[in-house]
Design an enzyme around this catalytic site. Sequence first.
Site, PDB file in Angstrom:
ATOM      1  N   ASN A   1       0.822  -1.223   0.000  1.00 16.16           N
ATOM      2  CA  ASN A   1       0.000   0.000   0.000  1.00 16.16           C
ATOM      3  C   ASN A   1       0.852   1.268   0.000  1.00 16.16           C
ATOM      4  O   ASN A   1       0.383   2.329   0.391  1.00 16.16           O
ATOM      5  CB  ASN A   1      -0.913   0.016   1.229  1.00 16.16           C
ATOM      6  CG  ASN A   1      -1.861  -1.173   1.233  1.00 16.16           C
ATOM      7  OD1 ASN A   1      -2.439  -1.507   0.205  1.00 16.16           O
ATOM      8  ND2 ASN A   1      -1.996  -1.814   2.377  1.00 16.16           N
TER       9      ASN A   1
ATOM     10  N   HIS B   1     -13.940  -2.260   7.269  1.00 12.58           N
ATOM     11  CA  HIS B   1     -12.733  -2.994   7.675  1.00 12.58           C
ATOM     12  C   HIS B   1     -12.910  -3.734   9.005  1.00 12.58           C
ATOM     13  O   HIS B   1     -13.674  -3.306   9.874  1.00 12.58           O
ATOM     14  CB  HIS B   1     -11.592  -1.981   7.809  1.00 12.58           C
ATOM     15  CG  HIS B   1     -10.246  -2.594   7.959  1.00 12.58           C
ATOM     16  ND1 HIS B   1      -9.568  -2.632   9.156  1.00 12.58           N
ATOM     17  CD2 HIS B   1      -9.450  -3.213   7.060  1.00 12.58           C
ATOM     18  CE1 HIS B   1      -8.400  -3.226   8.978  1.00 12.58           C
ATOM     19  NE2 HIS B   1      -8.299  -3.592   7.714  1.00 12.58           N
TER      20      HIS B   1
ATOM     21  N   GLU C   1     -16.180   3.674   4.824  1.00 17.16           N
ATOM     22  CA  GLU C   1     -14.845   4.028   4.333  1.00 17.16           C
ATOM     23  C   GLU C   1     -15.023   4.940   3.136  1.00 17.16           C
ATOM     24  O   GLU C   1     -16.015   4.819   2.418  1.00 17.16           O
ATOM     25  CB  GLU C   1     -14.090   2.756   3.896  1.00 17.16           C
ATOM     26  CG  GLU C   1     -13.795   1.829   5.050  1.00 17.16           C
ATOM     27  CD  GLU C   1     -13.165   0.501   4.622  1.00 17.16           C
ATOM     28  OE1 GLU C   1     -12.547   0.442   3.545  1.00 17.16           O
ATOM     29  OE2 GLU C   1     -13.290  -0.464   5.384  1.00 17.16           O
TER      30      GLU C   1
ATOM     31  N   SER D   1     -11.046  -0.921   0.881  1.00 14.32           N
ATOM     32  CA  SER D   1      -9.688  -1.473   0.798  1.00 14.32           C
ATOM     33  C   SER D   1      -9.556  -2.646  -0.157  1.00 14.32           C
ATOM     34  O   SER D   1      -8.496  -2.864  -0.718  1.00 14.32           O
ATOM     35  CB  SER D   1      -9.220  -1.889   2.189  1.00 14.32           C
ATOM     36  OG  SER D   1     -10.125  -2.825   2.756  1.00 14.32           O
TER      37      SER D   1
ATOM     38  N   ASP E   1     -13.604   6.273   7.485  1.00 17.62           N
ATOM     39  CA  ASP E   1     -12.239   5.734   7.495  1.00 17.62           C
ATOM     40  C   ASP E   1     -11.593   6.084   6.161  1.00 17.62           C
ATOM     41  O   ASP E   1     -12.028   5.631   5.108  1.00 17.62           O
ATOM     42  CB  ASP E   1     -12.334   4.211   7.700  1.00 17.62           C
ATOM     43  CG  ASP E   1     -10.981   3.502   7.682  1.00 17.62           C
ATOM     44  OD1 ASP E   1     -10.071   3.966   6.979  1.00 17.62           O
ATOM     45  OD2 ASP E   1     -10.858   2.451   8.341  1.00 17.62           O
TER      46      ASP E   1
ATOM     47  N   HIS F   1      -7.303   4.487   2.881  1.00 19.25           N
ATOM     48  CA  HIS F   1      -6.753   4.335   1.524  1.00 19.25           C
ATOM     49  C   HIS F   1      -6.917   5.591   0.669  1.00 19.25           C
ATOM     50  O   HIS F   1      -6.482   5.608  -0.476  1.00 19.25           O
ATOM     51  CB  HIS F   1      -7.382   3.119   0.836  1.00 19.25           C
ATOM     52  CG  HIS F   1      -7.010   1.856   1.538  1.00 19.25           C
ATOM     53  ND1 HIS F   1      -5.838   1.174   1.275  1.00 19.25           N
ATOM     54  CD2 HIS F   1      -7.625   1.185   2.541  1.00 19.25           C
ATOM     55  CE1 HIS F   1      -5.769   0.121   2.072  1.00 19.25           C
ATOM     56  NE2 HIS F   1      -6.836   0.111   2.853  1.00 19.25           N
TER      57      HIS F   1
ATOM     58  N   LYS G   1      -0.012   3.786   4.919  1.00 17.55           N
ATOM     59  CA  LYS G   1      -0.212   3.413   3.516  1.00 17.55           C
ATOM     60  C   LYS G   1       0.428   4.488   2.631  1.00 17.55           C
ATOM     61  O   LYS G   1       1.644   4.510   2.509  1.00 17.55           O
ATOM     62  CB  LYS G   1      -1.692   3.148   3.279  1.00 17.55           C
ATOM     63  CG  LYS G   1      -2.178   2.087   4.313  1.00 17.55           C
ATOM     64  CD  LYS G   1      -3.562   1.630   4.126  1.00 17.55           C
ATOM     65  CE  LYS G   1      -4.089   0.871   5.332  1.00 17.55           C
ATOM     66  NZ  LYS G   1      -3.372  -0.344   5.693  1.00 17.55           N
TER      67      LYS G   1
HETATM   68  C1  LIG Z   1      -9.929   0.554   5.732  1.00 13.04           C
HETATM   69  C2  LIG Z   1      -8.821   0.273   6.689  1.00 13.04           C
HETATM   70  N1  LIG Z   1      -8.885   0.780   7.937  1.00 13.04           N
HETATM   71  C3  LIG Z   1      -7.914   0.560   8.828  1.00 13.04           C
HETATM   72  C4  LIG Z   1      -6.806  -0.181   8.508  1.00 13.04           C
HETATM   73  C5  LIG Z   1      -5.751  -0.435   9.545  1.00 13.04           C
HETATM   74  O1  LIG Z   1      -4.696   0.470   9.374  1.00 13.04           O
HETATM   75  P1  LIG Z   1      -3.231   0.092   9.904  1.00 13.04           P
HETATM   76  O2  LIG Z   1      -2.649  -0.804   8.875  1.00 13.04           O
HETATM   77  O3  LIG Z   1      -2.547   1.403  10.005  1.00 13.04           O
HETATM   78  O4  LIG Z   1      -3.394  -0.579  11.221  1.00 13.04           O
HETATM   79  C6  LIG Z   1      -6.674  -0.690   7.216  1.00 13.04           C
HETATM   80  C7  LIG Z   1      -5.448  -1.443   6.833  1.00 13.04           C
HETATM   81  O5  LIG Z   1      -5.410  -2.595   6.608  1.00 13.04           O
HETATM   82  C8  LIG Z   1      -7.710  -0.489   6.295  1.00 13.04           C
HETATM   83  O6  LIG Z   1      -7.647  -1.027   5.066  1.00 13.04           O
END
Ligand SMILES: Cc1ncc(COP(=O)(O)O)c(C=O)c1O
Length: 387
Positions: free
Chosen positions: A48, A136, A180, A184, A209, A212, A241
């Site tokens: 990412n 997520h 989101e 993702s 969220d 991405h 990311k």
């Molecule tokens: C939509 C989403 N939120 C949160 C996270 C978690 O973030 P981090 O990798 O910084 O723990 C991810 C990562 O996998 C994600 O894709």
Amino acid sequence: MSRLDSHLEAALERVTRAGQRRTLRATTLLPGGRIERAGRTMLDFSSNDYLGLARHPLLVERSAKWAARDGSGSGSSRLVTGTSAAHLALEARIAEFKHCEAALIFASGWQANAAAIPALLAAIPGVAIFTDRLIHASMHAGIAMAGVRQHRFRHNDLGHLETLLAEKGADAPARLILTESVFSMDGDRADMVRLADIAERHDAALFVDEAHATGVLGPEGRGLSALVPGKVDLVMGTFSKALGGFGAYVAGSRVLIDYLTNAASGFIFTTAPPPAVLGAVDAALDLLPGMDAERVHLAALGDRLRAGLARLGLDHGASSTQIVPAVIGPENEAMALSARLEAAGFLASAIRPPTVPAGTSRLRLALRAGHSEADIDALLAAIETHR
Ligand SMILES: Cc1ncc(COP(=O)(O)O)c(C=O)c1O
């Protein structure tokens, strides 16, 4: 042998029988959209590091500089002695970047969601929560911790969200929508304008969220919440990311941040992020506004990849970003294609249930600004040869 091992071996055996046993493999991110694994350099379509910042000299240098100046550890949790001037300055920068009153840094994106959500829900007894079906795992973890039932709307189906808000939310003391801005595993976007309008009409708070989207989309990479200024009550995003570092933020009103500082367990009972981590984020924030060329390049690569997949008859869903799924369907076929691509020098991870719904196993192709058009064409040719 520990007293736990026999139980754990039995549990692992079940995972193995389900064909879902995973192992860790040493891998090194390289510049130019490349990656190294087992001594081989491959084209990377799985990480990412969208903007290539994880190997950017300015991030590496500032990270080292702040560690040399302030040490390798932060010494304690934020509320004890762990808050440095750098934490506060960085939080002010993030608030400004997100055009919010205040921001709070968390140790990771997972932790931010798993900590902020139960804290919020605890403050609003009886709140009705509405979640996109594809949010997520970390958001689910936060909701599960709170023990609150969620009303799940079909993915990006805002008509369904409205129906649920009317049916299940009208009598609740408050409503909260969680989604989101860029999904993702699908690389599609939430319609932020319509979402903000629905939230307003149903008097619902909005939690978005931006893991991405941060750095990649919106003006100067501010994310898609920037398209609806002041309309998102809580924006969460990661530094892990596109920002090429580690950690995460929550941004919103001053009251929200003061509340989370006092109530979010995953913020209170954990050691503060160390100087090296903060230095990398600080450098990334310097660079982001000037990275329009990389953002435009990523968008063009995404269009090229989607057009190529369509020519091959592969479904890329509603992707419109730097994340492009190539939906294969059966789990074993997606896994086998991913393995053949890896043997041919392309890292394109297969994503399968439970991460994505059954029958939609896919290659999740993530683009990096270091990729060239020729890299995309080489990937497409390899997919055509090996599927
Ligand atoms: C939509 C989403 N939120 C949160 C996270 C978690 O973030 P981090 O990798 O910084 O723990 C991810 C990562 O996998 C994600 O894709």
